[in-house]
Write a protein that holds these residues in place. Structure first.
Motif, mmCIF file in Angstrom:
data_model
loop_
_atom_site.group_PDB
_atom_site.id
_atom_site.type_symbol
_atom_site.label_atom_id
_atom_site.label_comp_id
_atom_site.label_asym_id
_atom_site.label_seq_id
_atom_site.Cartn_x
_atom_site.Cartn_y
_atom_site.Cartn_z
ATOM 1 N N PRO A 1 -30.973 19.874 -48.758
ATOM 2 C CA PRO A 1 -29.821 19.075 -48.308
ATOM 3 C C PRO A 1 -29.263 19.583 -46.989
ATOM 4 C CG PRO A 1 -29.165 20.593 -50.041
ATOM 5 C CD PRO A 1 -30.653 20.706 -49.936
ATOM 6 N N SER A 2 -28.672 18.674 -46.224
ATOM 7 C CA SER A 2 -28.120 19.002 -44.915
ATOM 8 C C SER A 2 -26.623 18.715 -44.914
ATOM 9 C CB SER A 2 -28.821 18.178 -43.826
ATOM 10 O OG SER A 2 -28.659 16.785 -44.087
ATOM 11 N N PRO A 3 -25.894 19.255 -43.948
ATOM 12 C CA PRO A 3 -24.439 19.009 -43.897
ATOM 13 C C PRO A 3 -24.137 17.528 -43.686
ATOM 14 C CG PRO A 3 -25.060 20.863 -42.498
ATOM 15 C CD PRO A 3 -26.334 20.208 -42.911
ATOM 16 N N VAL A 4 -23.000 17.084 -44.209
ATOM 17 C CA VAL A 4 -22.562 15.698 -44.020
ATOM 18 C C VAL A 4 -21.254 15.708 -43.248
ATOM 19 C CG1 VAL A 4 -23.693 14.829 -46.079
ATOM 20 C CG2 VAL A 4 -21.394 15.734 -46.259
ATOM 21 N N ASP A 5 -21.027 14.643 -42.475
ATOM 22 C CA ASP A 5 -19.794 14.588 -41.691
ATOM 23 C C ASP A 5 -18.685 13.894 -42.478
ATOM 24 O OD1 ASP A 5 -20.194 11.798 -41.453
ATOM 25 O OD2 ASP A 5 -21.458 12.095 -39.688
ATOM 26 N N ASP A 6 -17.494 13.926 -41.922
ATOM 27 C CA ASP A 6 -16.318 13.384 -42.610
ATOM 28 C C ASP A 6 -16.451 11.884 -42.853
ATOM 29 O OD1 ASP A 6 -15.169 15.872 -42.709
ATOM 30 O OD2 ASP A 6 -14.056 15.615 -40.825
ATOM 31 N N GLN B 1 -19.157 10.135 -43.522
ATOM 32 C CA GLN B 1 -20.024 9.905 -44.678
ATOM 33 C C GLN B 1 -19.285 10.218 -45.978
ATOM 34 O OE1 GLN B 1 -23.108 12.520 -43.081
ATOM 35 N NE2 GLN B 1 -24.565 10.816 -43.184
ATOM 36 N N LEU B 2 -18.509 11.291 -45.973
ATOM 37 C CA LEU B 2 -17.743 11.646 -47.164
ATOM 38 C C LEU B 2 -16.705 10.576 -47.486
ATOM 39 C CD1 LEU B 2 -17.149 15.461 -46.497
ATOM 40 C CD2 LEU B 2 -18.686 14.456 -48.189
ATOM 41 N N ARG C 1 -14.122 14.201 -51.403
ATOM 42 C CA ARG C 1 -13.350 15.178 -50.651
ATOM 43 C C ARG C 1 -13.806 16.563 -51.044
ATOM 44 N NH1 ARG C 1 -7.018 15.019 -51.417
ATOM 45 N NH2 ARG C 1 -7.680 15.701 -53.494
ATOM 46 N N LEU C 2 -14.100 17.389 -50.063
ATOM 47 C CA LEU C 2 -14.572 18.750 -50.319
ATOM 48 C C LEU C 2 -13.396 19.677 -50.542
ATOM 49 C CD1 LEU C 2 -17.452 19.080 -47.683
ATOM 50 C CD2 LEU C 2 -17.622 18.405 -50.076
ATOM 51 N N ALA C 3 -13.514 20.521 -51.526
ATOM 52 C CA ALA C 3 -12.471 21.506 -51.771
ATOM 53 C C ALA C 3 -12.571 22.609 -50.724
ATOM 54 C CB ALA C 3 -12.609 22.089 -53.172
ATOM 55 N N PRO C 4 -11.447 23.030 -50.175
ATOM 56 C CA PRO C 4 -11.514 24.097 -49.162
ATOM 57 C C PRO C 4 -12.016 25.392 -49.766
ATOM 58 C CG PRO C 4 -9.239 23.671 -49.834
ATOM 59 C CD PRO C 4 -10.083 22.595 -50.445
ATOM 60 N N GLN C 5 -12.828 26.096 -49.001
ATOM 61 C CA GLN C 5 -13.371 27.361 -49.484
ATOM 62 C C GLN C 5 -12.321 28.463 -49.321
ATOM 63 O OE1 GLN C 5 -17.022 28.126 -47.393
ATOM 64 N NE2 GLN C 5 -18.155 26.550 -48.502
#
Length: 211
Positions: free
Chosen positions: A190-195, A197-198, A204-208
């Motif tokens: 898998p590769s990174p996705v941009d905002d 696409q999300l 929504r990605l949870a902040p690390q």
């Protein structure tokens, strides 16, 4: 044991499942080293009468062995008669595999299409009707309309090709093989996705959190 000079005995100890795996691996290794495995042929074998349940050592309870949605052999009568842990572990399911030269090619089962049977089967594994309704309510409702008996099998084409090509690893015949981390190095996935696409997928990605 009727042993003579040159014979050997192997013992495997520990939990039953782990001992079986060790004994199987030892048998295969000895067969390869001594040239006992027949070459140039395909030997097929159906594996049937899978156990419906197994004992979960971690949670100390009876749980499903493989496919919780398969039809138990003996139907409702068998489930009602399984009033002890020992009897539950003796229950068999209508599950089947086809194996060629020790490689599993296909797995399948006869589906449990009865809502009452399914609720009882889950009950023996410690799952109440509220849990089953919450997790699999859609399936149960569909079956309540009167699903016919049905089953199936899923052949692994890549495993068949592996045998035909005399390859030792399935990755050698897979078009886009994944590594041990489930990454496809050829496609860089898998590769990174941009905002954008999300946002399209309402994800929504949870902040690390930095430690």
């Amino acid at each position: 044991l009727g042993l003579s000079a040159g014979d050997g005995i192997f013992f495997s100890a520990g939990k039953k499942g782990e001992a079986y795996k060790l004994a199987g691996a030892a048998r295969t290794k000895v067969g390869e080293e001594l040239g006992l495995i027949e070459e140039g042929v395909f030997r097929l074998c159906w594996i049937v009468d899978f156990p419906m349940y197994e004992y979960d050592e971690d949670n100390k309870k009876v749980d499903f062995s493989h496919n919780p949605f398969s039809m138990p052999q003996g139907g409702m009568y068998a489930l009602l008669e399984a009033d002890t842990e020992e009897k539950q572990l003796d229950l068999k399911a209508y599950q089947y595999d086809i194996v060629c030269n020790g490689v599993e090619l296909s797995s399948g089962a006869i589906r449990n299409h009865s809502p009452e049977l399914m609720l009882k089967a889950f009950e023996l594994a410690g799952y109440g009707p509220d849990v089953v309704e919450a997790e699999f309510g859609g399936m149960l409702n569909a079956f309540r309309y009167g699903a016919p008996p049905h089953g199936g099998i899923a052949p692994g084409v890549d495993r068949i090709v592996m045998l035909l090509a005399d390859a030792e690893n399935i990755r050698d015949v897979t078009l886009f093989p994944m590594n041990q981390q489930a990454r496809d190095l050829m496609m860089q996935a898998p590769s990174p996705v941009d905002d954008k696409q999300l946002k399209e997928l309402n994800i929504r990605l949870a902040p690390q959190v930095k430690s």
